[in-house]
Structure formats: structure tokens, C-alpha cells
Design a protein around this motif. Structure first.
Motif, PDB file in Angstrom:
ATOM      1  N   PRO A  42       0.803  -1.233   0.000  1.00  0.00           N
ATOM      2  CA  PRO A  42       0.000   0.000   0.000  1.00  0.00           C
ATOM      3  C   PRO A  42       0.836   1.284   0.000  1.00  0.00           C
ATOM      4  O   PRO A  42       0.387   2.307  -0.509  1.00  0.00           O
ATOM      5  N   ASP A  43       2.063   1.237   0.532  1.00  0.00           N
ATOM      6  CA  ASP A  43       2.890   2.446   0.568  1.00  0.00           C
ATOM      7  C   ASP A  43       3.561   2.734  -0.777  1.00  0.00           C
ATOM      8  O   ASP A  43       4.251   3.732  -0.934  1.00  0.00           O
ATOM      9  N   GLY A  44       3.371   1.861  -1.770  1.00  0.00           N
ATOM     10  CA  GLY A  44       3.974   2.054  -3.080  1.00  0.00           C
ATOM     11  C   GLY A  44       5.212   1.217  -3.310  1.00  0.00           C
ATOM     12  O   GLY A  44       5.705   1.127  -4.425  1.00  0.00           O
ATOM     13  N   SER A  45       5.732   0.591  -2.267  1.00  0.00           N
ATOM     14  CA  SER A  45       6.897  -0.270  -2.461  1.00  0.00           C
ATOM     15  C   SER A  45       6.454  -1.559  -3.147  1.00  0.00           C
ATOM     16  O   SER A  45       5.305  -1.981  -3.047  1.00  0.00           O
ATOM     17  N   PHE A  46       7.390  -2.168  -3.873  1.00  0.00           N
ATOM     18  CA  PHE A  46       7.052  -3.400  -4.569  1.00  0.00           C
ATOM     19  C   PHE A  46       8.294  -4.258  -4.748  1.00  0.00           C
ATOM     20  O   PHE A  46       9.427  -3.799  -4.620  1.00  0.00           O
ATOM     21  N   LYS A  47       8.050  -5.511  -5.053  1.00  0.00           N
ATOM     22  CA  LYS A  47       9.112  -6.460  -5.368  1.00  0.00           C
ATOM     23  C   LYS A  47       8.557  -7.384  -6.439  1.00  0.00           C
ATOM     24  O   LYS A  47       7.441  -7.885  -6.314  1.00  0.00           O
ATOM     25  N   LYS A  57      16.239 -14.330 -16.457  1.00  0.00           N
ATOM     26  CA  LYS A  57      15.839 -13.861 -15.129  1.00  0.00           C
ATOM     27  C   LYS A  57      15.658 -12.348 -15.164  1.00  0.00           C
ATOM     28  O   LYS A  57      16.375 -11.650 -15.877  1.00  0.00           O
ATOM     29  N   ALA A  58      14.709 -11.872 -14.387  1.00  0.00           N
ATOM     30  CA  ALA A  58      14.514 -10.432 -14.228  1.00  0.00           C
ATOM     31  C   ALA A  58      13.955 -10.191 -12.838  1.00  0.00           C
ATOM     32  O   ALA A  58      13.188 -11.007 -12.316  1.00  0.00           O
ATOM     33  N   GLU A  59      14.378  -9.097 -12.234  1.00  0.00           N
ATOM     34  CA  GLU A  59      13.829  -8.721 -10.938  1.00  0.00           C
ATOM     35  C   GLU A  59      13.908  -7.220 -10.780  1.00  0.00           C
ATOM     36  O   GLU A  59      14.740  -6.558 -11.390  1.00  0.00           O
ATOM     37  N   ALA A  60      12.997  -6.700  -9.997  1.00  0.00           N
ATOM     38  CA  ALA A  60      12.972  -5.270  -9.702  1.00  0.00           C
ATOM     39  C   ALA A  60      12.335  -5.069  -8.345  1.00  0.00           C
ATOM     40  O   ALA A  60      11.480  -5.849  -7.919  1.00  0.00           O
ATOM     41  N   SER A  61      12.777  -4.029  -7.675  1.00  0.00           N
ATOM     42  CA  SER A  61      12.149  -3.645  -6.416  1.00  0.00           C
ATOM     43  C   SER A  61      12.161  -2.132  -6.342  1.00  0.00           C
ATOM     44  O   SER A  61      12.974  -1.469  -6.976  1.00  0.00           O
ATOM     45  N   GLY A  62      11.232  -1.600  -5.600  1.00  0.00           N
ATOM     46  CA  GLY A  62      11.145  -0.159  -5.470  1.00  0.00           C
ATOM     47  C   GLY A  62      10.549   0.239  -4.143  1.00  0.00           C
ATOM     48  O   GLY A  62       9.822  -0.534  -3.523  1.00  0.00           O
ATOM     49  N   ILE A  75      13.588   2.801  -8.003  1.00  0.00           N
ATOM     50  CA  ILE A  75      13.574   1.414  -8.463  1.00  0.00           C
ATOM     51  C   ILE A  75      14.988   0.939  -8.753  1.00  0.00           C
ATOM     52  O   ILE A  75      15.810   1.682  -9.292  1.00  0.00           O
ATOM     53  N   GLN A  76      15.266  -0.307  -8.379  1.00  0.00           N
ATOM     54  CA  GLN A  76      16.507  -0.956  -8.773  1.00  0.00           C
ATOM     55  C   GLN A  76      16.146  -2.343  -9.285  1.00  0.00           C
ATOM     56  O   GLN A  76      15.187  -2.945  -8.831  1.00  0.00           O
ATOM     57  N   GLY A  77      16.899  -2.796 -10.274  1.00  0.00           N
ATOM     58  CA  GLY A  77      16.560  -4.091 -10.846  1.00  0.00           C
ATOM     59  C   GLY A  77      17.685  -4.671 -11.662  1.00  0.00           C
ATOM     60  O   GLY A  77      18.754  -4.072 -11.815  1.00  0.00           O
ATOM     61  N   SER A  78      17.432  -5.857 -12.180  1.00  0.00           N
ATOM     62  CA  SER A  78      18.420  -6.531 -13.015  1.00  0.00           C
ATOM     63  C   SER A  78      17.713  -7.506 -13.948  1.00  0.00           C
ATOM     64  O   SER A  78      16.573  -7.904 -13.713  1.00  0.00           O
ATOM     65  N   VAL A  94      19.317   1.370 -11.865  1.00  0.00           N
ATOM     66  CA  VAL A  94      18.676   2.138 -10.805  1.00  0.00           C
ATOM     67  C   VAL A  94      17.904   3.239 -11.513  1.00  0.00           C
ATOM     68  O   VAL A  94      18.377   3.802 -12.497  1.00  0.00           O
ATOM     69  N   ALA A  95      16.716   3.525 -11.045  1.00  0.00           N
ATOM     70  CA  ALA A  95      15.932   4.651 -11.556  1.00  0.00           C
ATOM     71  C   ALA A  95      15.532   5.474 -10.335  1.00  0.00           C
ATOM     72  O   ALA A  95      14.771   5.008  -9.485  1.00  0.00           O
TER      73      ALA A  95
END
Length: 134
Positions: A42-47, A57-62, A75-78, A94-95
Motif C-alpha cells: 500500500p505504501d507504493g513499495s514493490f518487489k 531472469k529479471a527482478e525489480a524492487s522499489g 527502483i533498482q533491478g536486473s 537504478v531509476a
């Protein structure tokens, strides 16, 4: 309110990317999904993460970050994959408030500035009063 907007924009962007991808007939066998995770708070964070049976493979979190009067999601990811010729590729990024910052050996690097031109640029920067004079 901003967290629901962020979640909507994220989901919309992912959906638009998937739905907007060119539809092609599969070449070869289908690739199974080994794992997939998506968690939006709910706070806008995600994984988010994904792994295909072909090793893709792909992943992102923010997470939200207070910057001045705004609270964007940083956001950071790979991502990593193997191309059709067997070459391995990897991308990290990184964004944030400084923009999109990708890193990968696949990203071209500009050649060095020749020494004489570098000296001229340094001279011009040190003597701005001479710009435009004849």
C-alpha cells in the motif's frame, strides 16, 4: 493516495509492455516459467521477479523516497539472458532522482577524447571571457 497511483502506473506499464510486444509464432518449444513473484504494498513499495526455464531472469524492487515535495518510487533491478548465439547478457539499473542509470557490458562506451581536444576544452572553460570575441 500516491501509493495507489504508483501501483496503478506500475501495473499499467507492465501490462502495456506485455500487451504491446509483437506477437510472434513461437520458434522452437515453449519456455516454462520456473518462478514468478509480485508483491505491491500500500505504501507504493514493490518487489517483482521472474525466472524462465531457459535461464532468463529479471527482478525489480522499489520503494518511495521523499525528494523535495515529491515522493517518487526509487527502483533498482536486473535482468540476465542468453541470446540465440549462446552469448550471456546482464543488465543492472537504478531509476531515481538522477534518472535511469543502466549498467551492462553490452552498453557501448564512447572513445576517449584526444588529448589535444581535451586541453582545448579545458582552456575554453578556464577562459570564458574570450568566447565570441574577434
Amino acid at each position: 493516495m500516491i501509493s495507489s497511483k504508483v501501483a496503478f502506473v506500475f501495473i499499467w506499464a507492465v501490462s502495456a509492455t506485455v500487451l504491446g510486444a509483437p506477437q510472434q509464432k513461437p520458434q522452437g518449444k515453449e519456455v516454462p516459467i520456473i518462478s514468478q513473484e509480485s508483491d505491491i504494498q500500500p505504501d507504493g513499495s514493490f518487489k517483482w521477479s521472474f525466472e524462465g526455464g531457459d535461464g532468463t531472469k529479471a527482478e525489480a524492487s522499489g520503494q518511495p523516497k521523499q525528494i523535495d515535495k515529491e515522493t517518487p518510487v526509487v527502483i533498482q533491478g536486473s535482468a540476465s539472458w542468453t541470446d540465440d548465439q549462446g552469448g550471456q547478457h546482464q543488465l543492472t539499473y537504478v531509476a531515481d532522482e538522477n534518472g535511469y542509470q543502466p549498467q551492462s557490458p553490452d552498453i557501448p562506451v564512447a572513445p576517449e577524447i584526444p588529448a589535444a581536444i581535451q586541453r582545448a576544452l579545458e582552456y575554453n572553460a578556464a577562459h570564458p571571457e574570450q568566447d565570441g570575441e574577434k
